[in-house]
Scaffold this motif. Sequence first.
Motif, PDB file in Angstrom:
ATOM      1  N   SER A  32       0.854  -1.186   0.000  1.00 50.12           N
ATOM      2  CA  SER A  32       0.000   0.000   0.000  1.00 50.12           C
ATOM      3  C   SER A  32       0.886   1.231   0.000  1.00 50.12           C
ATOM      4  O   SER A  32       1.854   1.314   0.764  1.00 50.12           O
ATOM      5  CB  SER A  32      -0.900   0.010   1.241  1.00 50.12           C
ATOM      6  OG  SER A  32      -1.757   1.131   1.225  1.00 50.12           O
ATOM      7  N   GLY A  33       0.608   2.239  -0.909  1.00 54.68           N
ATOM      8  CA  GLY A  33      -0.378   2.198  -1.947  1.00 54.68           C
ATOM      9  C   GLY A  33       0.219   1.755  -3.295  1.00 54.68           C
ATOM     10  O   GLY A  33       1.406   1.887  -3.551  1.00 54.68           O
ATOM     11  N   VAL A  57      -6.050   1.821   3.831  1.00 53.85           N
ATOM     12  CA  VAL A  57      -5.337   0.798   4.595  1.00 53.85           C
ATOM     13  C   VAL A  57      -5.191   1.189   6.057  1.00 53.85           C
ATOM     14  O   VAL A  57      -5.124   0.320   6.933  1.00 53.85           O
ATOM     15  CB  VAL A  57      -3.956   0.530   3.952  1.00 53.85           C
ATOM     16  CG1 VAL A  57      -3.021   1.723   4.153  1.00 53.85           C
ATOM     17  CG2 VAL A  57      -3.329  -0.738   4.503  1.00 53.85           C
TER      18      VAL A  57
END
Length: 304
Positions: free
Chosen positions: A110-111, A164
């Motif tokens: 992420s990301g 997230v």
Amino acid sequence: MSFIEYSDLIQDGDVAIVHLGHNSVTAVKVQHGAQTQTRFGVIRHSTDLISQRYGSKVTCSKGGWVHVLHPTPELWTVALPHRTQILYTTDIAMVTMMLELKPGSVVCESGTGSGSLSHAILRTIAPTGHLHTVEFHQQRAEKVVEEFKEHRVDHLVTVRNQDVCKDGFGVTGVADAIFLDIPSPWEAVGHAKAAMKKHGGRLCSFSPCIEQVQRTCQALTERGFEEVRTLEVLLRVHNVRPVTLQLPDFGPDPGCPSSSSQAVEEAPPAAAANPASLKIKTTTPPREMPGHTGYLTFATKPRT
């Protein structure tokens, strides 16, 4: 064509890398009947690309030529359309090594961004590994899903459009490695630990600012991570060039019987005017060097 399985011939629907020069490459979607404009002229896909071998030298309409290369994660990094700031090969190499990635590894990322690191991870963990990647921005998530399908690696990756820091990675207890490239990585450390396997694993966080690093290291320590360390990778490329060096003249050797003042006086004038020289190749550092990109913080989850 696949980013993880190499083929010999260019086919309709492939993504090919057109190499125009040392610092100039572009990605082209090969389509029957299509054309690509370059500074060397037009490339006609039907006649110039389809059924040709990857690595071929293609002559354009203006008489100039280009090479058409099979796509790789390294070439995609320098040719991809930038939707965000990306990681380059210097940092990517350190990340894949320090996270101990190998075929069969399960990775959470992420990301996703522009997918530069994602493609390198997918090649490393193929053919049996899996990448769970999270992108907060919906349009970027949708675009990267299209690219993974186009590059024929979608069976190795799951893309989730979520935050997230609030919702985690969507998986629990499966990841061998975690990679964080978000503004507040310390807020995702708890979710990262939950996504990792019980027997341990490695985590990496990429941050451009040292203040982000400090807060991330504190969060990692509080969550029980070990071997926390931060690296900065700086690339210094040396230029190779030929130089001509004059051999120094130290005068006659007093220990040599043949050396005398008379011999020096009788030396032809041309010898004094054209001292001996040697042509060699050497390297010189650049006058300007690309500086800081970001800090890479690595940590290990203890075995439980």
